[in-house]
Every structure is written in structure tokens, then in C-alpha cells.
Motif scaffolding. Structure first.
Motif, PDB file in Angstrom:
ATOM      1  N   ALA A  55      26.299  -0.873  -0.797  1.00 52.58           N
ATOM      2  CA  ALA A  55      25.153   0.071  -1.763  1.00 52.58           C
ATOM      3  C   ALA A  55      26.384   0.837  -3.029  1.00 52.58           C
ATOM      4  O   ALA A  55      25.958   0.897  -3.216  1.00 52.58           O
ATOM      5  CB  ALA A  55      24.971   1.151  -0.574  1.00 52.58           C
ATOM      6  N   ARG A  56      27.616   0.268  -2.705  1.00 52.04           N
ATOM      7  CA  ARG A  56      28.167   1.111  -3.557  1.00 52.04           C
ATOM      8  C   ARG A  56      28.209   0.445  -4.553  1.00 52.04           C
ATOM      9  O   ARG A  56      29.389   0.607  -5.877  1.00 52.04           O
ATOM     10  CB  ARG A  56      29.781   0.967  -3.137  1.00 52.04           C
ATOM     11  N   LEU A  57      27.931  -0.942  -5.095  1.00 53.86           N
ATOM     12  CA  LEU A  57      28.045  -1.249  -6.545  1.00 53.86           C
ATOM     13  C   LEU A  57      26.653  -1.245  -7.000  1.00 53.86           C
ATOM     14  O   LEU A  57      25.658  -0.676  -6.847  1.00 53.86           O
ATOM     15  CB  LEU A  57      27.159  -3.396  -6.100  1.00 53.86           C
ATOM     16  N   PRO A  58      27.166  -1.108  -8.938  1.00 50.32           N
ATOM     17  CA  PRO A  58      28.314  -1.745  -8.635  1.00 50.32           C
ATOM     18  C   PRO A  58      29.624  -0.725  -9.117  1.00 50.32           C
ATOM     19  O   PRO A  58      30.291  -0.986  -9.845  1.00 50.32           O
ATOM     20  CB  PRO A  58      27.739  -2.221 -10.215  1.00 50.32           C
ATOM     21  N   SER A  59      29.432   0.747  -8.887  1.00 47.72           N
ATOM     22  CA  SER A  59      30.062   1.079  -9.565  1.00 47.72           C
ATOM     23  C   SER A  59      31.562   1.379  -9.154  1.00 47.72           C
ATOM     24  O   SER A  59      33.001   1.412  -8.802  1.00 47.72           O
ATOM     25  CB  SER A  59      29.723   2.655  -9.339  1.00 47.72           C
ATOM     26  N   PHE A  60      31.588   0.637  -7.690  1.00 44.68           N
ATOM     27  CA  PHE A  60      32.975   0.635  -7.179  1.00 44.68           C
ATOM     28  C   PHE A  60      32.888  -0.909  -6.612  1.00 44.68           C
ATOM     29  O   PHE A  60      31.307  -1.084  -5.806  1.00 44.68           O
ATOM     30  CB  PHE A  60      33.246   0.963  -5.270  1.00 44.68           C
ATOM     31  N   HIS A  61      33.396  -1.518  -6.722  1.00 45.77           N
ATOM     32  CA  HIS A  61      33.672  -2.941  -6.558  1.00 45.77           C
ATOM     33  C   HIS A  61      34.046  -3.587  -4.613  1.00 45.77           C
ATOM     34  O   HIS A  61      34.731  -2.670  -4.085  1.00 45.77           O
ATOM     35  CB  HIS A  61      34.568  -4.183  -7.135  1.00 45.77           C
ATOM     36  N   ARG A  62      33.722  -4.503  -4.470  1.00 51.84           N
ATOM     37  CA  ARG A  62      33.927  -4.871  -2.557  1.00 51.84           C
ATOM     38  C   ARG A  62      35.741  -4.932  -3.063  1.00 51.84           C
ATOM     39  O   ARG A  62      35.940  -5.275  -3.894  1.00 51.84           O
ATOM     40  CB  ARG A  62      33.326  -6.476  -2.865  1.00 51.84           C
ATOM     41  N   TYR A  63      36.113  -4.702  -1.076  1.00 48.54           N
ATOM     42  CA  TYR A  63      37.153  -5.622  -0.679  1.00 48.54           C
ATOM     43  C   TYR A  63      38.216  -4.376  -1.469  1.00 48.54           C
ATOM     44  O   TYR A  63      39.515  -4.096  -1.805  1.00 48.54           O
ATOM     45  CB  TYR A  63      37.428  -6.419  -0.845  1.00 48.54           C
ATOM     46  N   GLY A  64      38.419  -3.287  -1.933  1.00 50.02           N
ATOM     47  CA  GLY A  64      38.776  -2.244  -3.208  1.00 50.02           C
ATOM     48  C   GLY A  64      39.396  -1.515  -1.987  1.00 50.02           C
ATOM     49  O   GLY A  64      38.929  -0.548  -0.141  1.00 50.02           O
ATOM     50  N   THR A  65      39.709   0.432  -2.614  1.00 55.27           N
ATOM     51  CA  THR A  65      39.868   1.373  -1.358  1.00 55.27           C
ATOM     52  C   THR A  65      39.290   1.748  -0.672  1.00 55.27           C
ATOM     53  O   THR A  65      39.562   2.376   0.171  1.00 55.27           O
ATOM     54  CB  THR A  65      40.801   2.122  -2.460  1.00 55.27           C
ATOM     55  N   LEU A  66      37.794   1.502  -1.376  1.00 54.14           N
ATOM     56  CA  LEU A  66      36.959   2.517  -0.108  1.00 54.14           C
ATOM     57  C   LEU A  66      35.836   1.296   0.986  1.00 54.14           C
ATOM     58  O   LEU A  66      35.423   1.751   1.270  1.00 54.14           O
ATOM     59  CB  LEU A  66      35.646   2.619  -0.942  1.00 54.14           C
ATOM     60  N   GLU A  67      36.627  -0.103   1.137  1.00 51.92           N
ATOM     61  CA  GLU A  67      36.023  -1.208   2.054  1.00 51.92           C
ATOM     62  C   GLU A  67      37.618  -1.471   3.007  1.00 51.92           C
ATOM     63  O   GLU A  67      38.867  -0.889   2.850  1.00 51.92           O
ATOM     64  CB  GLU A  67      35.849  -2.065   1.872  1.00 51.92           C
TER      65      GLU A  67
END
Length: 763
Positions: free
Chosen positions: A513-525
Motif C-alpha cells: 500500500a505504500r507504493l509509489p511514495s515509498f519503494h519496496r524493501y527500503g527502511t520501512l519494510e
């Protein structure tokens, strides 16, 4: 009577009056002094595993030495009493506070042929001197003697002796035998051996010369301790075999190093305040020990991580950091870092877990939760992320994303949907709800903050955020942060329904649901379920991240003590990285670890694949879908769902694609109509405009909308008294935002009609 006789009589009378006055003054002074007074007991703090954390001492009033101890005694410890009396006052139970025999012996030794100094102070006199220290003059000795007598008569011998054992100095800031036993030997006074008693009993005579933590001081204390043991044996207080064992133990005595306070001064000062305010009290006044919830190992690791990460961001202007780690299930505070270094530069003495700052977008989850609670929002509603209708508030990136599901809007941290939702709920309602959550205690009108409340205008503190996020993490139950085992813990209060709390948690923990603002496998994952929200305040002054996992809630603030700006320091790019490192430390996570788990789901909801374009269930014709948890009455119908964007969330007659590029029709109304209504619909009167700190200047625009009827071909927009644009009244105009106070007005070309002036404040 002769003249000489009369003079003698007058002299005798005068002398008698002087003596009587002196006696009265003396009686008054000793009456004032003859009270048993001692500072409050000083607590010793331990971490959750029993490791020494700190002790909360008493300042001497001049900002210098800190004293500790003053623990009362539940009952007089028999062996300590015998050793003390054998050394200090053998006839303690035979005199009334002054020992005539000791006075005579001291006079003989001090002024006689022996010429050896000897004191005559009894236990009661020493109590008088310790309660009111003064120079050792004859006058003061007389006052101590009288006070000692009156103390003994007023309180009794046992109470006076207990006061001595409470006040006696044992070196290194320690007072009282009970505190000294805990400080030097980490045991209750009742568990002291004869050798330990002899050593401690020797110290009060000269705490500095007999400091047991120094080799020479320990040697002197041991030597005097041997004399004490000999005196006890001579008086038949201990048996010969006991004395022999005690002498050997005394010779082998090796003092342990005093426990050192960890590098956590802000944390200790917080405990000081909690104790001073009565929020934490020891279970026993006799042994005032406080067992905190802190994990010192974790505290040290979190402190090191905070400093390491902050060092990497200093080049971008970051100067300070605040971190908290709280147990998710119990609300126990496991670690707190108040700043990078209490004694360091850049306002390190401030505790940034208790400092009010702009929270950025970290309040958005609570606004969405309130929307669900009030029934003004459903998971399948489409929210518009468009530049129009948001009072100049922009989004965090360089574009608007159009229609979005609430799950996406919150996970992407979009500003426009959040402000529109806030408008639909109501400023005052939201303001009260945030106060009920403990996020603020302000009495300021909600209008003062306006819609920008959704993106950071309402200040709060990190510790308050941690408590509020605890309600989301624990199914809507709000509980106070717990700092010690001895802290009273009120029952949790339900502030959000279980359904809403779990729904918001699913939003914040959904990486898709965070896409597209926050890419996958970054600091939020993470490789296991973690709900996380970041925030960035205006001008990059504050970077935030708050996250919770199965075990803990972790909050981080990055900023500057002078409230200055940083260089593009966002919550997702900085604070979230530190949060990630802390959660990895708590969970012992290693690269490549993956857990097949998820947060508990709302019990009355079922998973449903929903099309992100229109909120309908997927009929295999939608290429972009998300799994949403829906109640039976929320299941989408076959007809397309309407979009929502305005203050009341009324349906708009536009499709999802039209929402991104809406066209405006021009009506034809005679401009000569004398009854033409002119009004400004956007911005609202007295609006306070905030710009998203991450939005580029090119997109930093305020939409201007007019309400004109009947229709006219053209209107003129005026800003601060100067013409700004000529346009069709049905088309919005975008004004480049400038800080300060501005006034907007619309007029008709070549006519006198004008709208009311609309003042706007830009921050």
C-alpha cells in the motif's frame, strides 16, 4: 545599708537577671534544636534485571556535593547497636544525653598532665551536631549538650540512637548504616557480618581519612575495626571464636568498586521528576529501592546506535536525537535516549523525548482512526489526492496521485486526503480526540491550527506519541507508560475500537500500500510484521518515525536544539533507519531472516481483493488491486463508487480518470445583470496555510476558487490590492505561496462589484 552594700545588691540583682536571661535564651535555643530531623530517604534505582542504575541524592543547597542515604531503620540492628555503643558511647543507657564521666575524662586528658586529646560527645550530642553542624567552640558544645539532653528526654534513647544510625556519615556521600550496607556490600544491614560491621563502624569518626575505597583509607578503617572487635570481645559481646573469624575476615577485606551510574543522565533525571512528583514511590520507606523497567543492555545499545546514526547526518544539519523503546504488551519503558550527549554541544541538556516539536505527519493515523470511528470513512471510499480543495497544502513528493483508497492514502502519507478528512470530521472534534489521547494539553482554539493540524502544526512530544501509538498497537486500549515496578498502573482506557485499531495497523504495516511514495524493501519494510509511520515538519526541522512490532514500540526524533532547518532530512530517510536498527537489535534479526506472520486481523472483517482505481471488488478486469479487510455491509456494489474530496465527503460526479484532469465548462450569463453574487470559496477566511516541507517550490501553489452566480465570462483576482489574474470564474487560479499575511478579493472587469476581502496567513 551602706552605699557599698547597695551597690553589691544591685550588682547581684543585675547578674541574676543576666543569668536568667541567658538561661532563657539557652533554653529557647535548645528547644528549637531538640527535634529529630533528617532528609528524606534517597532511593536507589535498579534496572529490570537488578543492575544498578542510579541513586537520587540530596544537593547540599549550594549546587555542590550530593549526599545519599538517610534510610530509617525499621528496628535497631542488635549487632550494629552493640558495635556502635562500644565505640562511641558505652554508657549510653546510663546517662540522659550527657556523660559526666566522659566529660571529666576528656578534661583530664586535654588539660592535665597526659595532654592527649579526647572527646566527650555522646550519641545524643553527635545527633545534635549532625542535624545542625557548626564550628566546635565552647558555646556550640554547650548547645549540643543541652540539645542532647532534651532529645533524650523528649524522644527516648532508642529513637535518638536510631537517628544517629540514620545520619552518621560513612564516606562517599553515604549517610546511615542501612544505606552504607547497601552501598558498600549490597546487602541489608541485618545481613552484615561482624567484620563488615566493625569496618563500617570505624568510618564515621573520620569518613575522609577512613574512606574504604582508597587503599590508605581502607588500611586505617581495618585497623580501627580491629580495635572495635577487641572492645567487643573484651565486653563479652562476641565470643572469642567469633572475634577470631571476624579478625581474619577483616584482614582479607577487599571493598568492591562502587556501582557507577550509566551514561543515561536524561533518563535518571526523568526518574528524579517522577519521584519528586509522587508518581513513583518505593514500596518500603525502610529500604527505598526502586526496580525500574529499563533494560540497561538495551539502553547502552540504543544510545550507541543513536550517536552513530546521528554522526552520519550531522553534515545535513542534524544535531540532536531522541529515542524511546517501550514494551508493546505492558507499556514498560525499556530504553530512553534524551539527547546525543547531555554535556555535549548543541543544547544537549534538553531532553528531546519531553520537548514539544512539530510532529509532521505522525498524527495522521489518529485522524484516519477517528474518521472510521465517526462513520465518515469506509475502507472502500476513494479519496482524492489533487491540488484543488486542500487550502494550499501540498504533498510530500512532486506530484499528486489522484483517487486513492484510505489504505493507500495513509500508507503513502498523502497530505491532501488527510486534510480533507480532517475537514469532514471537524477541527474541534479532532482537536479534542487528540487531547484525549494525551498528545497535547492545550486550551488553544482548534481554529488556531486549522487544517494544518494534519501535517504538523499541533506540537507534541515523543513520549506522548509513544503512549498514543500504544493504543493503536494494543487494539485501541490506551495505557500509561510504565517506568517502574513500584509505579501505580491504572487500568487501560478504550479510546479506539478494536476494529479500527487493527484496521489502522494493517494500513501502516502494508508495504504494497505504500507504493509509489515509498519503494519496496527500503527502511520501512521488515522481514516480520511492523507498523510504521514517519513524519517531517516544515523546513525539515523535525524528522520522526514511530513503529511497533510484536514486541516493542520504537520512536525516534531527529532535529536541532535551536529549531533550525536541516537539509532534506525526512522521517523516512533518517529516523526510520534508526528505528529499523533498534527493532533489529530487539528482535535479534539477521539479514535474510523472514518470518511468516502478521498482525491480528479485525475479527468481523473478511479479506477482499479491491481495485485501487475505483474501490470495487476485482472482477479480473483490474490490473491494480489491494487486499482490504471489509465488513459485510462494506462490500462494494456492482456500480462504480463515487469519489470523495470536499469537506463533507459528498459524491462528485466525476470518474476516477476525470479526477486527474477535470475540465470546466463556461456558462454564458449576461455580465450586465445588476444582481451578480461574488464570493471566494477557496481559500477560507482566516486560513492558516502550511506547505509540505518536501514539496518543490514549483508546486507550492494555493488554489483560488470563486463562487459567482449568475455566470459571467470573466473575473479579476486581486492579491494584496494588486490585480493577479483574469479568468473564467469556473476555473481555479493557482497563486504561488508566499509567507506572511495576504488578502484576496475578486472583482468584475469594468464594474464596481467586489467580493468580501479574505485574509490568509501563510507559514
Amino acid at each position: 545599708m551602706t552605699l557599698l552594700g547597695r551597690r553589691r545588691s544591685k550588682l547581684v540583682l543585675f547578674s541574676s537577671l543576666v543569668l536568667a536571661a541567658g538561661a532563657l535564651v539557652y533554653a529557647y535555643l535548645i528547644h528549637q534544636r531538640a527535634q529529630l530531623i533528617a532528609p528524606a530517604p534517597t532511593p536507589i534505582l535498579y534496572d529490570r534485571s537488578g543492575a544498578f542504575l542510579a541513586q537520587i541524592g540530596h544537593a547540599d543547597g549550594a549546587g555542590g556535593r550530593i549526599d545519599y542515604g538517610y534510610w530509617p531503620l525499621e528496628q535497631l540492628p542488635d549487632r550494629v547497636v552493640k558495635a556502635t555503643l562500644a565505640l562511641e558511647d558505652r554508657r549510653f543507657y546510663d546517662h540522659i544525653g550527657v556523660d559526666p564521666y566522659a566529660i571529666g575524662r576528656a578534661a583530664w586528658q586535654n588539660f592535665g598532665a597526659v595532654k592527649r586529646r579526647s572527646g566527650a560527645s555522646t550519641i545524643a550530642m553527635q545527633v545534635a551536631r549532625m542535624q545542625q553542624p557548626e564550628s566546635r567552640t565552647f558555646v556550640h558544645k554547650m548547645l549540643e549538650a543541652g540539645t542532647g539532653v532534651l532529645l533524650t528526654l523528649r524522644y527516648g534513647r532508642d529513637a535518638t540512637l536510631a537517628q544517629y544510625l540514620r545520619l552518621a556519615p560513612y564516606g562517599n556521600g553515604s549517610h546511615g548504616i542501612a544505606h552504607a550496607a547497601r552501598l558498600y556490600f549490597d546487602k541489608p544491614v541485618a545481613d552484615l557480618s561482624w567484620a563488615e560491621i566493625a569496618l563500617l563502624s570505624a568510618i564515621p569518626q573520620s569518613p575522609t581519612r577512613m574512606n574504604p575505597l582508597r587503599p590508605e583509607g581502607l588500611r586505617r578503617a581495618v585497623q580501627r575495626g580491629h580495635h572495635i572487635l577487641d572492645a567487643l570481645a573484651k565486653q563479652k559481646i562476641i565470643q572469642a571464636d567469633e572475634a577470631e573469624i571476624a579478625h581474619r575476615q577483616l584482614d582479607d577485606m577487599r571493598m568492591p568498586a562502587l556501582p557507577r551510574r550509566p551514561d543515561a543522565l536524561h533518563l535518571i533525571l526523568r526518574y528524579h521528576d517522577l519521584i519528586e512528583n509522587g508518581e513513583i514511590a518505593p514500596a518500603s520507606a525502610v529500604a527505598p529501592l526502586i526496580h525500574t523497567t529499563i533494560d540497561l543492555g538495551l539502553q547502552a545499545d540504543v544510545t550507541a546506535l543513536a550517536r552513530d546514526y546521528l554522526d552520519g547526518w550531522r553534515s545535513a544539519g542534524a544535531q540532536q536525537v531522541g529515542v524511546m523503546v517501550v514494551s508493546r504488551q505492558t507499556g514498560e519503558v525499556l530504553a530512553q535516549v534524551g539527547s546525543s550527549n547531555y554535556y555535549g554541544r548543541h543544547a544537549g541538556a534538553f531532553d528531546y523525548t519531553r520537548t514539544q516539536r512539530s510532529p509532521g505527519s505522525t498524527l495522521k493515523p489518529f485522524i484516519y482512526a477517528l474518521g472510521f470511528e465517526r462513520g465518515v470513512l469506509k475502507p472502500t471510499d476513494m479519496l482524492l489526492d489533487l491540488p484543488e480543495g486542500a487550502s494550499g497544502i501540498g504533498d510530500a513528493d512532486r506530484e499528486f496521485l489522484g483517487p486513492m483508497l484510505p489504505r493507500q492514502a495513509l500508507a503513502n502519507s498523502r497530505n491532501v486526503p488527510a486534510t480533507n478528512l480532517l475537514r469532514s470530521i471537524g477541527l474541534e472534534t479532532t482537536f479534542r480526540f487528540l487531547r484525549d489521547l494525551g498528545l497535547h494539553d492545550l486550551e488553544t482554539p482548534a481554529d488556531y491550527f486549522g487544517l494544518s493540524m494534519a501535517i504538523g502544526s499541533l506540537p507534541t512530544r515523543l513520549d506522548r506519541l509513544m503512549r498514543a501509538y500504544g493504543a493503536l498497537a494494543n487494539d485501541g486500549q490506551l495505557q500509561d507508560l510504565r517506568w517502574a515496578r513500584e509505579q501505580p498502573q491504572p487500568q487501560p482506557v478504550r479510546v479506539i475500537s478494536l476494529d479500527t485499531a487493527r484496521l489502522i495497523t494493517s494500513f501502516l504495516s502494508d508495504p504494497q500500500a505504500r507504493l509509489p511514495s515509498f519503494h519496496r524493501y527500503g527502511t520501512l519494510e521488515y522481514p516480520f510484521p511492523v507498523a510504521i509511520k514517519t513524519g517531517t515538519s516544515q523546513g525539515y526541522r523535525d524528522a520522526w518515525a514511530v513503529a511497533y512490532s510484536e514486541k516493542v514500540i520504537v520512536g525516534v526524533w531527529i532535529g536541532r536544539g535551536d529549531d533550525g532547518t536541516m537539509s532534506r532530512m525526512t522521517g523516512a530517510g533518517t529516523a526510520a533507519r534508526l528505528v529499523h536498527a533498534v527493532i533489529d537489535r530487539v528482535h535479534g534479526n539477521k539479514p535474510g531472516d523472514i518470518a511468516d506472520a502478521r498482525f491480528p486481523t479485525p475479527p468481523d472483517r473478511k479479506p477482499m481483493e479491491v481495485c485501487v482505481v475505483n474501490g470495487q471488488t476485482n472482477d479480473n478486469s483490474c490490473s491494480q488491486t489491494l487486499v482490504e479487510w471489509l465488513k459485510p455491509d462494506e462490500m462494494p456494489k456492482a456500480a462504480a463508487l463515487s469519489l470523495r474530496s470536499d469537506a463533507s465527503l459528498n459524491p462528485l460526479p466525476i470518474s476516477a480518470t476525470a479526477g486527474r484532469s477535470q475540465s470546466y465548462s463556461l456558462a454564458s450569463t449576461d455580465a450586465s445583470d445588476p444582481k451578480i453574487h461574488l464570493a471566494i470559496s477557496t481559500p477560507a477566511r482566516n486560513s492558516q496555510i502550511w506547505r509540505n516541507p518536501e514539496q518543490p517550490a514549483a508546486l507550492d501553489r494555493l488554489p483560488l476558487k470563486a463562487d459567482v452566480h449568475p455566470h459571467v465570462p470573466q473575473i479579476v483576482w486581486y492579491v494584496d490590492g494588486q490585480p493577479f489574474a483574469v479568468t473564467d470564474p469556473d476555473r481555479p487560479v493557482f497563486w504561488p505561496i508566499q509567507s506572511g499575511e495576504h488578502r484576496f478579493q475578486i472583482r468584475l472587469p469594468y464594474r464596481d462589484e467586489t467580493s468580501a476581502m479574505v485574509p490568509v496567513y501563510v507559514q
